[in-house]
Write an enzyme that holds these catalytic residues in place. Structure first.
Site, short mmCIF file in Angstrom:
data_model
loop_
_atom_site.label_atom_id
_atom_site.label_comp_id
_atom_site.label_asym_id
_atom_site.label_seq_id
_atom_site.Cartn_x
_atom_site.Cartn_y
_atom_site.Cartn_z
CD GLU A 191 33.50 36.20 42.14
OE1 GLU A 191 32.51 36.81 41.69
OE2 GLU A 191 34.60 36.75 42.35
CG ASP A 336 36.58 43.84 48.64
OD1 ASP A 336 36.44 42.71 49.15
OD2 ASP A 336 36.61 44.02 47.41
CD GLU A 440 42.99 43.42 40.22
OE1 GLU A 440 42.27 42.56 40.77
OE2 GLU A 440 42.51 44.32 39.51
CD GLU A 459 35.62 47.27 42.36
OE1 GLU A 459 35.02 46.21 42.59
OE2 GLU A 459 36.27 47.46 41.31
#
Length: 617
Positions: A191, A336, A440, A459
């Protein structure tokens, strides 16, 4: 009685054909048949109207523009053609662009007024949020918030993309003057890298660009301060790469003290394997191979652990033993951006091995994760969908997909697999239409959310934007309008936009994550801003996984350390920027024909099929 005999005959014929199809794999084992979903979708429920679906354009305050000046769909045809096909009025597009910019401005100004210098804005109570010092185990907060004005940093290049030079310059000066990374904060390496390091590098590139395509974004007396800050942060992250037997980094590091003594030895594939773009840019700007070397070593370590049987990777690994703790292979959370950065690292740096790894990974994904019919826009069977499987056997592990997977159509656009991207995008858009957001996790077998919150993720917007850039099909402008309307209707709060706690009940949580400003608002704005400098032919940019823009140019494709990077080939072996030849599995060239530019990208009968599959009709 004659008609009954006819119906009975047709039924027997259909049953006979199905029996023949079932025997085909045994009769012709070499025949490549795309596998269908492991369980049949349940029959569609009685149409009661989708719970919380986004309002259609005919019922919105923008709908009148669609009915004027040639903006309406076909007068005949079915409901999908009437709603989505035809040109999109320029005046409506301009209003949507301004609405997306207004969404960003309201959120950014609210953060600066009520939350700065803290990391995030609580949009319901109009206050700031920082790390949870009282509960170090609250990783949902502490992994992200490092007490370094996260939202301000993450939003820097969005200010530039929107052409706000005065606020960009003011924000950069604030970051330089007020932000320090010498903090007793334990943050997630992933992050901190994608949100903070990536944004600092992006803003530095914008400031030092001699062309200044977004307007005058230069800073008076700028002395590479953002680059120095990026260097300082990356040095503080480096201890995560030390004392691991595999070279895969620890998931967390304390910015002042290094890796905590009680640190977890388990990390996810995406977290450990999605650092190469930012670390590689930093190395090449500084002329210091250290950062790229450790990031590339981590990627190769993960790659070496893939299954010998399927070629797939799991989603959680022990950094000391190399043992897969999580054996799920999918395209969502935990996996991902690993695949995304294999391709984007190649695009940016031109290292041939990155493309080779991506091509192998994509081939294995197609072979083991993809379900449904062979082609998106023709044939019988369920539409293509990518499921979660066991990395060693390829067998289905569960019947849910998560919202992060909605990035994948955008990645498919980058390699030219546009047709497959169209189908997968349509599936996620159908879920959005049903709930006005993406849960989610969504269980495609039960047609219901497994995890019902929506934290303003970007996304689906990202893939919508990239598909529009690839096809110029107005359908995707309609999709963007639906998304924008849903966000305004369901997530707008007193001081910004709030996470949806439950996509059905539309209850809110008091949190606005920084990626809403760095990605969601940016992609929506760019979707409707046809004249943006990013879209001009002379400019070449790539988006990081956090939506930060970096220029694709020769300075990132040249390094001075081929001899010390693990497994590097001679620079002469690099592919040039225009030599991207990724594997394409459905056809030799999966481009959308020009004559379909103003038609639906997906035939209406297939759109209707997908809508039924998610319980929309």
């Amino acid at each position: 009685m004659q008609w009954r005999s006819l119906v009975l005959g047709l039924l027997l014929l259909r049953l006979g054909l199905q029996a023949l199809l079932a025997l085909l794999p045994a009769l012709a084992p070499g025949l490549c048949l795309r596998r269908r979903f492991p369980f049949p979708f349940p029959p569609p429920p009685v149409a009661l109207g989708p719970p919380g679906a986004a309002a259609g354009p005919g019922s919105s305050h923008w709908g009148s523009l669609l009915r004027r000046g040639g903006g309406g769909g076909a007068a005949g045809g079915d409901e999908y053609e009437r709603r989505y096909s035809g040109a999109f009025p320029p005046q409506l597009r301009a209003r949507l662009r301004d609405a997306a910019r207004g969404m960003f401005v309201f959120s950014y100004d609210s953060y600066m007024q009520h939350a700065f210098p803290r990391d995030e804005l609580d949009p319901l109570h109009c206050r700031g949020r920082g790390p949870d010092r009282h509960d170090p185990s609250n990783l949902n907060i502490n992994d992200v918030l490092g007490n370094y004005s996260l939202t301000l940093i993450d939003a820097l290049d969005t200010l530039a993309v929107m052409g706000n030079s005065s606020e960009f310059q003011k924000a950069v000066k604030l970051v330089i003057d007020t932000v320090s990374f010498d903090k007793d904060s334990t943050v997630q390496v992933f992050e901190a890298t994608i949100r903070v390091l990536g944004s600092l590098l992006s803003a530095h590139i914008i400031i030092t660009d001699t062309k200044q395509p977004f307007g005058d974004m230069t800073i008076k007396d700028y002395d590479n301060e953002l680059l120095h800050m990026a260097h300082d942060l990356a040095v503080r992250l480096l201890p995560a790469f030390e004392n691991t037997k595999t070279g895969i980094p620890y998931p967390r590091v304390n910015l002042k003290k290094g890796v905590p003594p009680d640190s977890n030895n388990e990390t996810c594939t995406a977290g450990a394997g999605s650092l190469l773009v930012e670390f590689g840019i930093l190395s090449r700007l500084l002329g210091d191979s250290t950062f790229e070397w450790v990031a590339r070593r981590a990627v190769k370590a993960l790659w070496s652990l893939r299954s010998n049987n399927t070629g797939l990777l799991g989603n959680v690994v022990n950094i000391q033993t190399g043992h897969w703790v999580g054996k799920q292979s999918g395209l969502g959370a935990g996996s991902d951006s690993f695949y995304e950065y294999l391709l984007k690292s190649y695009i940016l740096f031109g290292e041939k091995e990155d493309l080779e790894m991506f091509n192998d990974a994509y081939r294995n994904i197609q072979n083991h994760l993809r379900r449904g019919r062979e082609a998106c826009n023709e044939g019988e069977g369920d539409p293509p969908l990518y499921v979660n499987v066991n990395m060693f056997t390829g067998q289905l592990m569960n019947t849910w997909i998560d919202s992060l997977q909605a990035f994948f159509p955008g990645l498919q656009v980058l390699i030219g697999d546009v047709e497959d991207a169209i189908c997968l995008h349509a599936f996620y858009y159908a879920i959005w239409k049903r709930y006005g957001a993406l849960p989610e996790r969504y269980n495609w077998q039960l047609q219901a959310p497994d995890v019902p919150f929506y934290p303003l993720r970007p996304e689906l917007v990202e893939s919508t934007y990239l598909l529009y850039q690839a096809t110029k099909n107005p359908f995707y402008l309609h999709v963007g309008m639906d998304i924008l309307q849903s966000l305004e209707k369901y997530t707008k709060a007193k001081c910004g936009y709030a996470t949806l706690h439950h996509v059905v009940e539309k209850t809110k949580e008091d949190r606005m994550e920084s990626f809403f400003l760095s990605e969601t608002c940016k992609y929506l704005y760019l979707l409707f801003d046809e004249e943006n400098p990013l879209h001009k032919s002379g400019n070449k940019y790539m988006f990081t996984t956090e939506g930060h823009i970096v220029s694709v140019d020769e300075r990132f494709r040249n390094s001075l350390w081929q001899d010390i990077l693990p497994g590097e080939e001679d620079s002469a072996e690099k592919n040039k920027p225009n030599e991207l030849k990724a594997v394409n599995f459905s056809s030799n060239c999966n481009r959308v024909p020009d004559e379909r530019r103003y038609l639906l990208p997906l035939k209406s009968n297939y759109m209707r099929q997908i809508d039924r599959m998610v319980g929309l009709i």
